[in-house]
Motif scaffolding. Structure first.
Motif, PDB file in Angstrom:
ATOM      1  N   UNK A 247       0.978  -1.262  -0.306  1.00 46.26           N
ATOM      2  CA  UNK A 247      -0.101   0.023  -0.178  1.00 46.26           C
ATOM      3  C   UNK A 247       1.128   1.316  -0.071  1.00 46.26           C
ATOM      4  N   UNK A 248       2.043   1.368   1.246  1.00 43.47           N
ATOM      5  CA  UNK A 248       2.604   2.454   0.934  1.00 43.47           C
ATOM      6  C   UNK A 248       4.042   2.506  -0.454  1.00 43.47           C
ATOM      7  N   UNK A 249       3.530   1.751  -0.812  1.00 48.68           N
ATOM      8  CA  UNK A 249       4.952   1.332  -1.845  1.00 48.68           C
ATOM      9  C   UNK A 249       3.904   1.815  -3.273  1.00 48.68           C
ATOM     10  N   UNK A 250       3.030   1.991  -2.819  1.00 54.54           N
ATOM     11  CA  UNK A 250       2.215   2.423  -4.335  1.00 54.54           C
ATOM     12  C   UNK A 250       1.759   3.871  -4.089  1.00 54.54           C
ATOM     13  N   UNK A 428      -9.388 -11.532 -10.438  1.00 46.76           N
ATOM     14  CA  UNK A 428      -8.741 -11.102  -9.775  1.00 46.76           C
ATOM     15  C   UNK A 428      -7.883 -10.475 -10.071  1.00 46.76           C
ATOM     16  N   UNK A 429      -7.874  -9.752 -11.260  1.00 44.59           N
ATOM     17  CA  UNK A 429      -6.637  -8.571 -11.312  1.00 44.59           C
ATOM     18  C   UNK A 429      -7.545  -7.526 -11.223  1.00 44.59           C
ATOM     19  N   UNK A 430      -8.609  -6.917 -10.642  1.00 43.94           N
ATOM     20  CA  UNK A 430      -9.368  -6.122  -9.923  1.00 43.94           C
ATOM     21  C   UNK A 430      -9.135  -5.365  -9.047  1.00 43.94           C
ATOM     22  N   UNK A 431      -9.481  -7.216  -8.633  1.00 49.31           N
ATOM     23  CA  UNK A 431      -9.548  -7.194  -6.728  1.00 49.31           C
ATOM     24  C   UNK A 431      -7.957  -7.054  -6.806  1.00 49.31           C
ATOM     25  N   UNK A 436      -3.944  -3.355  -4.635  1.00 47.59           N
ATOM     26  CA  UNK A 436      -2.659  -2.386  -4.727  1.00 47.59           C
ATOM     27  C   UNK A 436      -2.883  -0.665  -3.805  1.00 47.59           C
ATOM     28  N   UNK A 437      -3.880  -0.720  -4.509  1.00 46.37           N
ATOM     29  CA  UNK A 437      -4.566   0.898  -3.831  1.00 46.37           C
ATOM     30  C   UNK A 437      -5.051   0.435  -2.499  1.00 46.37           C
ATOM     31  N   UNK A 438      -4.972  -0.159  -1.705  1.00 46.57           N
ATOM     32  CA  UNK A 438      -4.998  -0.056   0.255  1.00 46.57           C
ATOM     33  C   UNK A 438      -6.755   0.148  -0.382  1.00 46.57           C
ATOM     34  N   UNK A 439      -7.870  -0.280  -1.099  1.00 47.16           N
ATOM     35  CA  UNK A 439      -9.170  -0.146  -1.050  1.00 47.16           C
ATOM     36  C   UNK A 439      -9.636  -1.598  -0.768  1.00 47.16           C
ATOM     37  N   UNK A 440     -10.924  -1.613   0.360  1.00 49.15           N
ATOM     38  CA  UNK A 440     -11.396  -2.273   0.735  1.00 49.15           C
ATOM     39  C   UNK A 440     -11.484  -3.975  -0.088  1.00 49.15           C
ATOM     40  N   UNK A 441     -11.200  -4.972   0.479  1.00 52.99           N
ATOM     41  CA  UNK A 441     -11.689  -6.407  -0.132  1.00 52.99           C
ATOM     42  C   UNK A 441     -12.669  -6.339  -0.836  1.00 52.99           C
ATOM     43  N   UNK A 442     -12.843  -6.760  -1.511  1.00 51.82           N
ATOM     44  CA  UNK A 442     -13.773  -7.699  -2.261  1.00 51.82           C
ATOM     45  C   UNK A 442     -13.742  -9.262  -1.929  1.00 51.82           C
ATOM     46  N   UNK A 443     -14.949  -9.152  -3.542  1.00 47.22           N
ATOM     47  CA  UNK A 443     -14.837 -10.876  -3.349  1.00 47.22           C
ATOM     48  C   UNK A 443     -13.748 -11.730  -2.891  1.00 47.22           C
ATOM     49  N   UNK A 449      -6.725  -9.961  10.013  1.00 50.36           N
ATOM     50  CA  UNK A 449      -6.469  -8.951  11.199  1.00 50.36           C
ATOM     51  C   UNK A 449      -6.025  -8.096  11.342  1.00 50.36           C
ATOM     52  N   UNK A 450      -6.974  -7.080  11.782  1.00 51.04           N
ATOM     53  CA  UNK A 450      -6.395  -5.771  11.969  1.00 51.04           C
ATOM     54  C   UNK A 450      -5.972  -4.546  10.131  1.00 51.04           C
ATOM     55  N   UNK A 451      -6.984  -5.304   9.443  1.00 50.38           N
ATOM     56  CA  UNK A 451      -6.706  -4.055   7.995  1.00 50.38           C
ATOM     57  C   UNK A 451      -7.441  -3.188   7.897  1.00 50.38           C
ATOM     58  N   UNK A 452      -6.837  -2.591   7.594  1.00 56.69           N
ATOM     59  CA  UNK A 452      -7.888  -1.369   7.203  1.00 56.69           C
ATOM     60  C   UNK A 452      -7.945  -0.263   8.758  1.00 56.69           C
ATOM     61  N   UNK A 453      -6.993  -1.164   8.958  1.00 55.27           N
ATOM     62  CA  UNK A 453      -6.787   0.013  10.768  1.00 55.27           C
ATOM     63  C   UNK A 453      -5.458   0.816  10.913  1.00 55.27           C
TER      64      UNK A 453
END
Length: 453
Positions: A247-250, A428-431, A436-443, A449-453
């Protein structure tokens, strides 16, 4: 029997002149029956032996009569005065003696010359063959930097062992002496060395410098005595970006301008090789169907001419990046260098290095491989993608392998299942792009644990 010609002295032979006309004339010089000096209109002279040999044969003439005789033979014995009269007569006697023994002097001479040439060819060393082969091969490469890298592998690992050996004498054990010390610890490099040694020996065979099987061939040869590169425990891997750093690299990459940064971002999103990105063309990309198709044999694609075309599904993020790119008039390349032409491989690597160094300078930990601690490189993004599929998603591992252009399953399975599963891969590539962009997880994406915090 025709009268024997008078034996001419060296002075008389020297004084012979062409009588005029356009054709050469022959003057019998005596000493050996059938020996002539041939005089050309230019005044140049050479020695010729005219004789007959072999069994008597009968020939039916047009008038019905039968003529008996033996085969005629005209043999050149060298130029005058390079060959003087005494030496010419000696050569003539030797040639006639060979004919009496059933040996053709001309055929014998050609065979001797061929043997000498073959012996000289067999004496060519691996270093000499490498230099000749490399001199032509490097013309295919676009940058001097890559030319040096390409040569360095052979010069560092193969030449010390094989350089002074005749290419004809190199066998399997010689090749193994080169490969075994680096096969486990430097597998990627070892594979490149093997491939280049194989090509040098193949070139030597085509040029006539060696005969027999190629001892550097992999299939049915080295694969019997060396483990497959993919199975070697200590195989080299390109330093990969750690998933927790993605995320921070992107974000750091998005803050950079320039074609190198755009190309690196597209490589990250597509998980393709840098060569595929650097030589991508607009004619390969169909924005209407949202597909990027790379044809077999395309430069730096690592897709062989015997393979099938590879289709990469384009996601919303990929299309948005492509539509933002400036186009260079008269150039079909998607990512082009400031002076025109394709980006160099070093450009994308430099962008990755600059991001890493800038992060370190600002007090961060940079972007390094989890195992080696080495700075992550563009090709390592493919490993990051594969690790993400395995550890953070429920996507089928084979789907990821297809996305990486790796072969999946046995040869039989490959023959029957040729579907590239474009739409499944698009999802899959959209997910992956969201990750990469740090967006909310898709299907299909596992929330850690701790993601998004």
């Amino acid at each position: 029997m025709p009268p024997r010609a008078k034996e001419l002295t060296p002075t008389q032979i020297k004084g012979l002149k062409h009588p005029g006309g356009e054709k050469p004339v022959k003057v019998a010089v005596g000493g050996v029956s059938g020996l002539y000096v041939q005089i050309w209109p230019s005044g140049a002279k050479s020695w010729v032996l005219r004789t007959r040999y072999g069994d008597w044969q009968e020939t039916l003439l047009k008038d019905g009569t039968i003529q008996r005789g033996r085969k005629k033979r005209e043999i050149g014995l060298g130029a005058y005065p390079d060959v003087l009269p005494g030496a010419a007569r000696d050569r003539a006697r030797e040639a006639k003696d060979m004919l009496l023994r059933g040996v053709d002097p001309i055929a014998e001479r050609k065979a001797t010359q061929a043997a000498l040439i073959a012996a000289a060819r067999r004496g060519m060393t691996f270093k000499e063959a490498w230099e000749k082969f490399a001199a032509e091969k490097v013309k295919e490469f676009s940058t001097e930097r890559y030319r040096k890298q390409w040569r360095a592998t052979v010069e560092a690992y193969a030449l010390p062992e094989l350089g002074k050996m005749a290419v004809q004498d190199i066998d399997l054990q010689d090749v193994l002496r080169v490969l075994r010390p680096i096969w486990d610890g430097k597998t990627v490099t070892a594979v490149k060395v093997r491939e280049r040694v194989e090509k040098v020996l193949a070139w030597a065979t085509v040029q006539g410098y060696r005969k027999g099987d190629n001892p550097a061939r992999w299939r049915g040869n080295l694969d019997m005595v060396l483990p497959a590169p993919s199975k070697v425990a200590g195989a080299e891997n390109y330093p990969a970006l750690q998933l927790d750093d993605v995320g921070r690299w992107w974000q750091a990459l998005q803050a950079r301008d320039g074609m190198g940064a755009k190309a690196l971002a597209f490589q990250a999103m597509t998980a393709t090789r840098s060569g595929a990105i650097r030589f991508a063309t607009w004619s390969e990309i169909d924005l209407a169907t949202r597909l990027w198709t790379i044809q077999p044999g395309r430069q730096s694609s690592k897709i062989t001419a015997s393979d099938t075309a590879k289709r990469i599904p384009l996601t919303d993020g990929m299309v948005a990046l492509l539509e933002s790119l400036p186009r260079l008039e008269g150039c079909d390349l998607v990512f082009w260098a400031p002076r025109g032409g394709a980006l160099s491989d070093a450009t994308m690597g430099k962008t990755m290095r600059v991001i890493h160094e800038a992060n370190l300078k600002s007090g961060g930990k940079g972007f390094t491989d989890a195992k080696t601690g080495d700075q992550a490189v563009p090709h390592g993004l493919r490993s990051s993608f594969r690790t993400w599929v395995a550890e953070r998603t429920t996507f089928d591992g084979d789907l990821a392998e297809v996305a990486l252009f790796h072969r999946v399953g046995s040869k039989v399975a490959q023959a029957y299942n040729r579907a590239d599963q474009v739409e499944k891969r698009r999802h899959m590539m959209a997910a992956w792009g969201d990750f990469l962009a740090g967006a909310e997880p898709a299907d299909n994406v596992v929330r850690m644990a701790g993601a998004g915090q």
